[in-house]
Design a protein around this motif. Structure first.
Motif, PDB file in Angstrom:
ATOM      1  N   PHE A 385      33.622  57.388  41.113  1.00 47.50           N
ATOM      2  CA  PHE A 385      33.016  57.219  39.786  1.00 47.50           C
ATOM      3  C   PHE A 385      31.502  57.088  39.892  1.00 47.50           C
ATOM      4  N   SER A 386      30.793  57.702  38.936  1.00 47.65           N
ATOM      5  CA  SER A 386      29.354  57.524  38.797  1.00 47.65           C
ATOM      6  C   SER A 386      29.100  56.729  37.520  1.00 47.65           C
ATOM      7  N   ILE A 387      28.385  55.623  37.645  1.00 47.28           N
ATOM      8  CA  ILE A 387      28.145  54.736  36.503  1.00 47.28           C
ATOM      9  C   ILE A 387      27.097  55.365  35.593  1.00 47.28           C
ATOM     10  N   PRO A 388      27.415  55.619  34.336  1.00 43.78           N
ATOM     11  CA  PRO A 388      26.425  56.207  33.433  1.00 43.78           C
ATOM     12  C   PRO A 388      25.317  55.215  33.080  1.00 43.78           C
ATOM     13  N   ARG A 389      24.148  55.763  32.794  1.00 46.81           N
ATOM     14  CA  ARG A 389      23.013  54.930  32.395  1.00 46.81           C
ATOM     15  C   ARG A 389      23.391  54.057  31.192  1.00 46.81           C
ATOM     16  N   GLY A 390      23.036  52.786  31.273  1.00 44.28           N
ATOM     17  CA  GLY A 390      23.278  51.862  30.171  1.00 44.28           C
ATOM     18  C   GLY A 390      24.589  51.106  30.238  1.00 44.28           C
ATOM     19  N   MET A 391      25.468  51.451  31.196  1.00 41.34           N
ATOM     20  CA  MET A 391      26.759  50.756  31.278  1.00 41.34           C
ATOM     21  C   MET A 391      26.571  49.369  31.889  1.00 41.34           C
ATOM     22  N   PRO A 392      27.155  48.319  31.282  1.00 38.89           N
ATOM     23  CA  PRO A 392      27.099  46.970  31.865  1.00 38.89           C
ATOM     24  C   PRO A 392      28.035  46.841  33.066  1.00 38.89           C
ATOM     25  N   ILE A 393      27.565  46.135  34.090  1.00 38.90           N
ATOM     26  CA  ILE A 393      28.317  45.910  35.308  1.00 38.90           C
ATOM     27  C   ILE A 393      28.572  44.410  35.437  1.00 38.90           C
ATOM     28  N   TYR A 394      29.806  44.025  35.728  1.00 38.49           N
ATOM     29  CA  TYR A 394      30.148  42.611  35.872  1.00 38.49           C
ATOM     30  C   TYR A 394      30.736  42.350  37.257  1.00 38.49           C
ATOM     31  N   ILE A 395      30.188  41.353  37.933  1.00 36.72           N
ATOM     32  CA  ILE A 395      30.716  40.887  39.214  1.00 36.72           C
ATOM     33  C   ILE A 395      31.257  39.483  38.973  1.00 36.72           C
ATOM     34  N   PRO A 396      32.575  39.292  39.010  1.00 31.11           N
ATOM     35  CA  PRO A 396      33.180  38.000  38.660  1.00 31.11           C
ATOM     36  C   PRO A 396      33.091  36.998  39.806  1.00 31.11           C
ATOM     37  N   ALA A 397      32.015  36.240  39.847  1.00 32.05           N
ATOM     38  CA  ALA A 397      31.757  35.325  40.962  1.00 32.05           C
ATOM     39  C   ALA A 397      32.915  34.367  41.197  1.00 32.05           C
ATOM     40  N   ILE A 398      33.452  33.798  40.135  1.00 28.11           N
ATOM     41  CA  ILE A 398      34.526  32.820  40.303  1.00 28.11           C
ATOM     42  C   ILE A 398      35.751  33.438  40.961  1.00 28.11           C
ATOM     43  N   ALA A 399      36.071  34.681  40.616  1.00 25.48           N
ATOM     44  CA  ALA A 399      37.250  35.328  41.182  1.00 25.48           C
ATOM     45  C   ALA A 399      37.011  35.758  42.625  1.00 25.48           C
ATOM     46  N   VAL A 400      35.820  36.274  42.904  1.00 25.25           N
ATOM     47  CA  VAL A 400      35.481  36.679  44.269  1.00 25.25           C
ATOM     48  C   VAL A 400      35.562  35.478  45.203  1.00 25.25           C
ATOM     49  N   GLN A 401      35.024  34.354  44.762  1.00 26.27           N
ATOM     50  CA  GLN A 401      34.960  33.170  45.609  1.00 26.27           C
ATOM     51  C   GLN A 401      36.296  32.424  45.698  1.00 26.27           C
ATOM     52  N   ARG A 402      37.276  32.903  44.922  1.00 27.40           N
ATOM     53  CA  ARG A 402      38.634  32.354  45.021  1.00 27.40           C
ATOM     54  C   ARG A 402      39.632  33.412  45.503  1.00 27.40           C
TER      55      ARG A 402
END
Length: 496
Positions: A385-402
């Motif tokens: 996948f190529s992320i289109p310009r303007g798309m929001p990206i979310y990295i779920p810190a709480i889930a990654v760290q659990r």
């Protein structure tokens, strides 16, 4: 009419799914026009739980990325750890800004905070604020924090006579402490929160963080996840009452500092220098905004982490005793210094484990803005996948760290996982509590010192224990983006 509406509803759902599946991206569905945030809006779940559920969705949890919708906006959840470093650090110039926004006309302070400003404005403000938080400057705050800790100890001694105990609301105690430290170290004022818990400064400072009513919860949520409508509806990060308090409090301190000529090498001194040297950039709203975000972030992060650290130490008496022994041994060596305090290894391990299990903000978000003129950003080789310009990206810190794939037995509070010789070694790219890269938390050193010094004041003299009002399982507050407990956390403080 009913059949036509149903057909339209089904058609929208199919289109939304097709947008992702046609690009080879797994997809978590939600009601059309609302998306996955529906249960948050209905007060059925918290933002923290929402991102835990998205990350661990049984049909998508093995995929590097997953698509979803916040209202009408297509968003991307990122799971692959190699992509965290690319987005937050290596290719930061292609993800430089956060999506969240408010109405610049009705909320000039909120829009000018370091966490919200974008592009060159962000770089300029960041470059001028950074010197306030160097190791040398944080060292200058150390004696001020010691004074606050003396007041904290006096407060507890007054309320808990020798040989007795008392049940204490951690959020209230942590709030008194963090507001007092921020007021002293950043603004050069002493509101005497411990002696006067109804102080006007304290109450208004808490309102900067606590949304209070449901409308403010909705408004703040929209600023985070629906910013396109900020100007349409006049959405604000700060209420009118908070706006007035910030202007009065900060302007008064700045004027008094300039009049007296006193230098404290704190945030106020930095703001005065910025005002006098770059007036075209650092207008008064921008100056007040930086003080406001320091107050809000310092209160949110530190009070939350301090509360959860005490909670876990009360749950694990053996770990509490181990920390107490280290702190008592340190006290026996005489007067505390900044350098010796920072060498307390187990205290640092307790802090790190608390921030892992309870990151104060449960997610990191960025907006894709390819800097090379392209219309999208490729995720190869981790996904086609190529992320289109303007798309929001979310990295779920709480889930990654659990995530048990990254942290064995992740729901167990275990400071030993951060020991220097611990195996397996922790990948620090997975520690997202303070963010990473150029847009990480600027006040992380100060916040860390705040929490550690409070623990070093409380634990040697008091044994903290569960009581009848202690929640045995933490449910996250549904009205707050930062992580707080839904139920008040009460612990019994037993004088040793």
């Amino acid at each position: 009419m009913i059949f036509a509406s149903l057909a339209t509803w089904i058609g929208i759902k199919k289109y939304l799914k097709y947008f992702w599946t046609s690009k080879g991206v797994s997809y978590v569905a939600g009601p059309p026009l609302v998306g996955v945030i529906s249960n948050v809006l209905l007060n059925k779940t918290s933002f923290s739980q929402l991102f835990l559920d998205l990350y661990n969705h049984p049909k998508t949890k093995k995929d590097a990325v997953t698509g979803f919708y916040f209202f009408h906006k297509a968003c991307l959840l990122v799971r692959h750890p190699k992509l965290f470093k690319r987005i937050l650090v290596k290719d930061f110039n292609q993800f430089p800004d956060r999506r969240m926004s408010s109405d610049p006309k009705s909320d000039p302070i909120g829009m000018n905070t370091l966490v919200n400003v974008k592009g060159d404005t962000w770089r300029n403000i960041r470059n001028h604020i950074t010197p306030v938080f160097t190791v040398h400057k944080i060292k200058n705050f150390f004696p001020l924090l010691i004074d606050v800790c003396v007041d904290l100890e006096a407060k507890l001694s007054e309320e808990i006579p020798q040989g007795s105990s008392k049940e204490i609301n951690l959020k209230e105690l942590a709030g008194l402490y963090t507001v007092e430290t921020i007021a002293s170290c950043a603004f050069g004022v002493k509101p005497n929160c411990f002696q006067n818990p109804n102080a006007d400064f304290l109450k208004k400072a808490q309102r900067v963080v606590d949304p209070g009513d449901m409308w403010r919860v909705i408004e703040l949520g929209a600023c985070f996840f629906f910013p396109e409508f900020a100007s349409v509806f006049g959405l604000k990060f700060y209420s009118k009452e908070t706006d007035e308090f910030l202007r009065t409090a900060i302007l008064d301190v700045m004027q008094e500092r300039e009049k007296s000529g006193e230098k404290r090498h704190d945030l106020i001194d930095a703001l005065i220098t910025m005002k006098n040297t770059q007036k075209e950039i650092f207008h008064m709203d921008a100056l007040i905004a930086q003080a406001a975000v320091f107050l809000a972030a310092g209160y949110e992060t530190s009070s939350s982490v301090l509360s959860f650290a005490l909670y876990e130490l009360a749950r694990h008496q053996d770990l509490q005793e181990k920390l107490r022994n280290e702190l008592l041994e340190h006290r026996e060596h005489g007067e505390m210094s900044y350098e010796s305090f920072n060498n307390l290894q187990y205290l640092h391990m307790v802090f790190q484990e608390t921030l892992r299990l309870y990151p104060s903000i449960p997610f990191l978000e960025r907006t894709c803005q390819p800097a090379d003129g392209k219309a999208s950003y490729s995720l190869e080789p981790y996904h086609k996948f190529s992320i289109p310009r303007g798309m929001p990206i979310y990295i779920p810190a709480i889930a990654v760290q659990r995530d048990p794939n990254f942290f064995p037995d992740p729901l167990t509070f275990s400071p030993e996982r951060f020991a220097p010789d611990a195996e397996p070694r922790i990948d620090h790219n997975l520690l997202l509590g303070f963010g990473q890269g150029p847009r990480n938390c600027l006040g992380s050193r100060f916040g860390t010192l705040q929490v550690k010094m409070a623990l070093a004041t409380i634990i040697p003299k008091y044994q903290v224990e569960f009581c009848s009002r202690t929640p045995h399982n933490i449910v996250f507050n549904k009205k707050s983006v930062p992580m707080f407990s839904e139920e008040p956390i009460f612990l019994s403080f037993v004088e040793i």
